[in-house]
Scaffold this motif. Structure first.
Motif, PDB file in Angstrom:
ATOM      1  N   PRO A  66     -49.181  -0.212  16.909  1.00 10.50           N
ATOM      2  CA  PRO A  66     -49.059   0.808  15.857  1.00 10.50           C
ATOM      3  C   PRO A  66     -49.914   0.466  14.642  1.00 10.50           C
ATOM      4  O   PRO A  66     -50.142  -0.704  14.332  1.00 10.50           O
ATOM      5  CB  PRO A  66     -47.571   0.753  15.500  1.00 10.50           C
ATOM      6  N   ILE A  67     -50.397   1.479  13.960  1.00 10.14           N
ATOM      7  CA  ILE A  67     -51.115   1.271  12.697  1.00 10.14           C
ATOM      8  C   ILE A  67     -50.082   1.048  11.598  1.00 10.14           C
ATOM      9  O   ILE A  67     -49.138   1.828  11.451  1.00 10.14           O
ATOM     10  CB  ILE A  67     -51.999   2.482  12.369  1.00 10.14           C
ATOM     11  N   THR A  68     -50.253  -0.016  10.842  1.00  8.43           N
ATOM     12  CA  THR A  68     -49.266  -0.387   9.834  1.00  8.43           C
ATOM     13  C   THR A  68     -49.944  -0.739   8.512  1.00  8.43           C
ATOM     14  O   THR A  68     -51.106  -1.160   8.493  1.00  8.43           O
ATOM     15  CB  THR A  68     -48.419  -1.584  10.313  1.00  8.43           C
ATOM     16  N   ALA A  69     -49.204  -0.579   7.425  1.00 13.50           N
ATOM     17  CA  ALA A  69     -49.672  -1.018   6.114  1.00 13.50           C
ATOM     18  C   ALA A  69     -49.112  -2.391   5.771  1.00 13.50           C
ATOM     19  O   ALA A  69     -49.475  -2.965   4.742  1.00 13.50           O
ATOM     20  CB  ALA A  69     -49.251  -0.007   5.048  1.00 13.50           C
ATOM     21  N   ASP A  70     -48.241  -2.926   6.636  1.00 19.86           N
ATOM     22  CA  ASP A  70     -47.653  -4.252   6.451  1.00 19.86           C
ATOM     23  C   ASP A  70     -48.644  -5.289   6.988  1.00 19.86           C
ATOM     24  O   ASP A  70     -48.789  -5.436   8.207  1.00 19.86           O
ATOM     25  CB  ASP A  70     -46.324  -4.339   7.194  1.00 19.86           C
ATOM     26  N   VAL A  71     -49.328  -5.987   6.098  1.00 22.59           N
ATOM     27  CA  VAL A  71     -50.418  -6.878   6.509  1.00 22.59           C
ATOM     28  C   VAL A  71     -49.905  -7.980   7.429  1.00 22.59           C
ATOM     29  O   VAL A  71     -50.519  -8.284   8.455  1.00 22.59           O
ATOM     30  CB  VAL A  71     -51.125  -7.478   5.280  1.00 22.59           C
ATOM     31  N   ARG A  72     -48.793  -8.585   7.075  1.00 25.19           N
ATOM     32  CA  ARG A  72     -48.256  -9.668   7.909  1.00 25.19           C
ATOM     33  C   ARG A  72     -47.874  -9.164   9.296  1.00 25.19           C
ATOM     34  O   ARG A  72     -48.116  -9.841  10.299  1.00 25.19           O
ATOM     35  CB  ARG A  72     -47.061 -10.325   7.222  1.00 25.19           C
ATOM     36  N   ALA A  73     -47.296  -7.981   9.365  1.00 25.60           N
ATOM     37  CA  ALA A  73     -46.946  -7.423  10.674  1.00 25.60           C
ATOM     38  C   ALA A  73     -48.198  -7.127  11.488  1.00 25.60           C
ATOM     39  O   ALA A  73     -48.248  -7.376  12.699  1.00 25.60           O
ATOM     40  CB  ALA A  73     -46.111  -6.155  10.494  1.00 25.60           C
ATOM     41  N   GLY A  74     -49.222  -6.604  10.833  1.00 24.39           N
ATOM     42  CA  GLY A  74     -50.457  -6.270  11.531  1.00 24.39           C
ATOM     43  C   GLY A  74     -51.210  -7.480  12.044  1.00 24.39           C
ATOM     44  O   GLY A  74     -51.975  -7.387  13.006  1.00 24.39           O
ATOM     45  N   LEU A  75     -50.995  -8.631  11.387  1.00 20.47           N
ATOM     46  CA  LEU A  75     -51.690  -9.856  11.782  1.00 20.47           C
ATOM     47  C   LEU A  75     -50.838 -10.777  12.649  1.00 20.47           C
ATOM     48  O   LEU A  75     -51.320 -11.825  13.097  1.00 20.47           O
ATOM     49  CB  LEU A  75     -52.123 -10.634  10.530  1.00 20.47           C
ATOM     50  N   ALA A  76     -49.589 -10.406  12.896  1.00 15.82           N
ATOM     51  CA  ALA A  76     -48.636 -11.310  13.541  1.00 15.82           C
ATOM     52  C   ALA A  76     -49.102 -11.820  14.896  1.00 15.82           C
ATOM     53  O   ALA A  76     -48.817 -12.970  15.268  1.00 15.82           O
ATOM     54  CB  ALA A  76     -47.280 -10.602  13.680  1.00 15.82           C
ATOM     55  N   ASN A  77     -49.808 -10.995  15.656  1.00 13.82           N
ATOM     56  CA  ASN A  77     -50.223 -11.387  17.010  1.00 13.82           C
ATOM     57  C   ASN A  77     -51.730 -11.609  17.128  1.00 13.82           C
ATOM     58  O   ASN A  77     -52.257 -11.689  18.240  1.00 13.82           O
ATOM     59  CB  ASN A  77     -49.794 -10.310  18.005  1.00 13.82           C
ATOM     60  N   ALA A  78     -52.427 -11.705  15.983  1.00 10.53           N
ATOM     61  CA  ALA A  78     -53.892 -11.741  16.010  1.00 10.53           C
ATOM     62  C   ALA A  78     -54.456 -13.149  15.864  1.00 10.53           C
ATOM     63  O   ALA A  78     -53.862 -14.008  15.199  1.00 10.53           O
ATOM     64  CB  ALA A  78     -54.448 -10.856  14.902  1.00 10.53           C
ATOM     65  N   ASP A  79     -55.619 -13.354  16.469  1.00  8.92           N
ATOM     66  CA  ASP A  79     -56.405 -14.564  16.241  1.00  8.92           C
ATOM     67  C   ASP A  79     -57.403 -14.353  15.119  1.00  8.92           C
ATOM     68  O   ASP A  79     -57.725 -15.278  14.377  1.00  8.92           O
ATOM     69  CB  ASP A  79     -57.183 -14.939  17.516  1.00  8.92           C
ATOM     70  N   VAL A  80     -57.915 -13.124  15.018  1.00  9.43           N
ATOM     71  CA  VAL A  80     -58.969 -12.823  14.048  1.00  9.43           C
ATOM     72  C   VAL A  80     -58.826 -11.391  13.552  1.00  9.43           C
ATOM     73  O   VAL A  80     -58.430 -10.498  14.309  1.00  9.43           O
ATOM     74  CB  VAL A  80     -60.368 -13.050  14.676  1.00  9.43           C
ATOM     75  N   LEU A  81     -59.123 -11.189  12.269  1.00 12.97           N
ATOM     76  CA  LEU A  81     -59.151  -9.855  11.671  1.00 12.97           C
ATOM     77  C   LEU A  81     -60.597  -9.445  11.432  1.00 12.97           C
ATOM     78  O   LEU A  81     -61.389 -10.233  10.911  1.00 12.97           O
ATOM     79  CB  LEU A  81     -58.406  -9.859  10.330  1.00 12.97           C
ATOM     80  N   ILE A  82     -60.940  -8.212  11.788  1.00 19.45           N
ATOM     81  CA  ILE A  82     -62.246  -7.651  11.447  1.00 19.45           C
ATOM     82  C   ILE A  82     -62.018  -6.601  10.373  1.00 19.45           C
ATOM     83  O   ILE A  82     -61.246  -5.663  10.558  1.00 19.45           O
ATOM     84  CB  ILE A  82     -62.956  -7.043  12.666  1.00 19.45           C
ATOM     85  N   ASP A  83     -62.707  -6.773   9.232  1.00 17.41           N
ATOM     86  CA  ASP A  83     -62.416  -5.964   8.054  1.00 17.41           C
ATOM     87  C   ASP A  83     -63.688  -5.348   7.475  1.00 17.41           C
ATOM     88  O   ASP A  83     -64.570  -6.058   7.000  1.00 17.41           O
ATOM     89  CB  ASP A  83     -61.730  -6.850   7.006  1.00 17.41           C
ATOM     90  N   PHE A  84     -63.772  -4.015   7.520  1.00 18.43           N
ATOM     91  CA  PHE A  84     -64.837  -3.239   6.878  1.00 18.43           C
ATOM     92  C   PHE A  84     -64.149  -2.221   5.965  1.00 18.43           C
ATOM     93  O   PHE A  84     -64.169  -1.029   6.238  1.00 18.43           O
ATOM     94  CB  PHE A  84     -65.670  -2.476   7.905  1.00 18.43           C
ATOM     95  N   THR A  85     -63.518  -2.670   4.899  1.00 21.55           N
ATOM     96  CA  THR A  85     -62.783  -1.736   4.053  1.00 21.55           C
ATOM     97  C   THR A  85     -63.361  -1.736   2.639  1.00 21.55           C
ATOM     98  O   THR A  85     -64.534  -1.479   2.452  1.00 21.55           O
ATOM     99  CB  THR A  85     -61.277  -2.052   4.067  1.00 21.55           C
ATOM    100  N   ARG A  86     -62.549  -2.029   1.642  1.00 27.43           N
ATOM    101  CA  ARG A  86     -62.974  -2.111   0.252  1.00 27.43           C
ATOM    102  C   ARG A  86     -62.667  -3.518  -0.260  1.00 27.43           C
ATOM    103  O   ARG A  86     -61.752  -4.173   0.244  1.00 27.43           O
ATOM    104  CB  ARG A  86     -62.238  -1.072  -0.600  1.00 27.43           C
ATOM    105  N   PRO A  87     -63.400  -3.988  -1.265  1.00 28.34           N
ATOM    106  CA  PRO A  87     -63.216  -5.372  -1.716  1.00 28.34           C
ATOM    107  C   PRO A  87     -61.774  -5.754  -2.031  1.00 28.34           C
ATOM    108  O   PRO A  87     -61.296  -6.813  -1.595  1.00 28.34           O
ATOM    109  CB  PRO A  87     -64.106  -5.444  -2.957  1.00 28.34           C
TER     110      PRO A  87
END
Length: 277
Positions: A66-87
């Motif tokens: 699911p798409i979430t605004a909870d950063v910790r939840a979104g990263l809970a199962n990840a090895d790496v984040l790819i980020d092309f957003t705003r500073p």
């Protein structure tokens, strides 16, 4: 007795920031099409109408992410984040990455010097690839510009011309600035001392020690960059033109694979591509 082949390396678990945006969706498609990466998280701003929806719903398939605004939840199962957003958003995400040990590939542009220092500080706790452009072709172009600037150090005026879509919010582009930085360094200069970002009215003759920038914004231009070395009797142009964001996505996955061998440290695409030698 039949020999058994060694087990395959586990898939790289990738989270995507800005998951419902143009670049976010391109990254999600690239992850799904890869043979060694899997979508493990999807982030977006709380006001996004996509919050709560499946990250691959736009493709007509379900990922269970699911798409979430909870950063910790979104990263809970990840090895790496790819980020092309705003500073500001990227720095918020990166702070959590550093806390929980998730690596980061940052393609966001428009950072201030102070914000870049914050990225460097986070890289002491987790591994980060930070580059203004993740395209393999752009980074090869940067290498060519370094070579050209050294050979054309005298007698040539240098101008950087870039064009992007009407929605881009920073100017000049991060890629154009990186081109200027590479050229200035090759010439033994500091870009902040020799860059010219605007010309209007009676400007006088061009200072040969400067590096000029011209910015174009319009339509749906993905990204065009040209560096002009204008001498007496000849001009040399080194250009890179993007027809889609696919090149940025593929370069980002190469960066994610590169980070698999690193626990901490700040890297750029020259490191990823072995162009620093």
């Amino acid at each position: 007795m039949t020999a058994t082949s060694p087990s395959a390396a586990p898939a790289i678990r990738v989270a995507i920031a800005g998951a419902s945006g143009r670049m976010g969706r391109m990254l999600i498609e690239a992850v799904r099409a890869s043979g060694d990466c899997v979508l493990a998280g999807a982030l977006d701003i709380a006001s996004s109408p996509a919050i709560g929806s499946d990250a691959t719903a736009f493709l007509g398939v379900a990922s269970g992410v699911p798409i979430t605004a909870d950063v910790r939840a979104g990263l809970a199962n990840a090895d790496v984040l790819i980020d092309f957003t705003r500073p500001e958003g990227t720095l918020e995400h990166l702070a959590v990455c550093a806390q929980v040990g998730v690596k980061a590939v940052i393609g966001t542009t428009g950072f201030t010097a102070e914000q870049k220092e914050a990225i460097a500080a986070a890289a002491q706790k987790t591994a980060v690839v930070f580059a203004p452009n993740m395209s393999v072709g752009v980074n090869v172009t940067l290498k060519l510009l370094d070579m050209a600037a050294r050979a054309l150090s005298t007698g040539y005026d240098i101008e950087v011309i870039e064009a992007h879509h009407r929605h881009k919010v920073d100017a000049p582009s991060g890629t154009a600035l990186k081109m200027g930085e590479v050229i200035a360094q090759a010439l033994g200069r500091d870009l902040k001392d020799c860059a010219v970002y605007a010309r209007e009215g009676v400007t006088g003759e061009r200072d040969p020690s400067t590096i000029g920038f011209a910015t174009i914004r319009g339509g749906d231009i993905v990204g065009d960059h040209t560096v002009l070395f204008a001498g007496t009797g000849e001009r040399i142009e080194i250009s890179h033109k993007s027809s889609s964001r696919a090149g940025y996505a593929q370069g980002s996955l190469r960066a994610a694979r590169f980070l698999a061998a690193h626990r901490t440290g700040l890297f750029d695409m020259f490191d990823v591509l072995g162009l620093n030698d």
